[in-house]
Motif scaffolding. Sequence first.
Motif, short mmCIF file in Angstrom:
data_model
loop_
_atom_site.label_atom_id
_atom_site.label_comp_id
_atom_site.label_asym_id
_atom_site.label_seq_id
_atom_site.Cartn_x
_atom_site.Cartn_y
_atom_site.Cartn_z
N UNK A 1 -56.47 21.61 19.66
CA UNK A 1 -56.05 22.72 20.51
C UNK A 1 -55.29 22.20 21.73
N UNK A 2 -54.00 22.41 21.71
CA UNK A 2 -53.17 22.02 22.85
C UNK A 2 -52.35 23.23 23.26
N UNK A 3 -52.45 23.62 24.52
CA UNK A 3 -51.83 24.86 25.01
C UNK A 3 -52.35 26.07 24.23
N UNK B 1 -55.45 21.51 11.48
CA UNK B 1 -54.34 22.26 12.07
C UNK B 1 -54.28 22.04 13.58
N UNK B 2 -53.06 22.16 14.09
CA UNK B 2 -52.84 22.21 15.53
C UNK B 2 -52.73 23.68 15.91
N UNK B 3 -53.48 24.07 16.93
CA UNK B 3 -53.48 25.46 17.39
C UNK B 3 -52.86 25.52 18.77
N UNK B 4 -51.97 26.49 18.96
CA UNK B 4 -51.37 26.68 20.28
C UNK B 4 -51.11 28.17 20.48
N UNK B 5 -50.91 28.55 21.72
CA UNK B 5 -50.67 29.96 22.02
C UNK B 5 -51.88 30.79 21.66
N UNK C 1 -50.35 30.17 17.39
CA UNK C 1 -49.58 29.56 16.32
C UNK C 1 -50.43 28.49 15.64
N UNK C 2 -50.27 28.39 14.35
CA UNK C 2 -50.97 27.37 13.57
C UNK C 2 -49.93 26.47 12.92
N UNK C 3 -50.13 25.18 13.09
CA UNK C 3 -49.31 24.18 12.41
C UNK C 3 -50.28 23.31 11.61
N UNK C 4 -50.27 23.47 10.28
CA UNK C 4 -51.18 22.71 9.45
C UNK C 4 -50.78 21.24 9.43
#
Length: 118
Positions: free
Chosen positions: A49-51, A15-19, A1-4
């Motif tokens: 990058x968290x999780x 961006x925050x990257x997870x999964x 998942x990307x959360x800009x």
Amino acid sequence: MIQFIETKKENLIAAKLSGKLNEENLKTIHKQIHRIIDKGHKVDFYFEMEDFEGYTLKGFWEDIKTDAAHIDDYGKMAFVGEKKWQEWAAKATDFFTSSEVKYFDLKDKEQAKIWIAE
């Protein structure tokens, strides 16, 4: 998942990257890259990058294609993570590009934000 993440720096994709990132996630980033290079700028990246588990197979392939097409369009890259393999991935990226690449531990993300904003 990307959360800009909103940023004031015109040429920065943050961006925050997870999964796991999939093909559609990477196509979204590719559009952002074009938005910046079409204005005549190099693209800087801040990836937190968290999780984060990596990529799906199609996502990985899309990332390779995008990087191959735009490697000369990249500027600074800040990778912020929590796992040793993420640090190794940042070092590998540094090896294959002329961009300035740095890895920061998650606890040092404020330092990473300052560095990428310079």
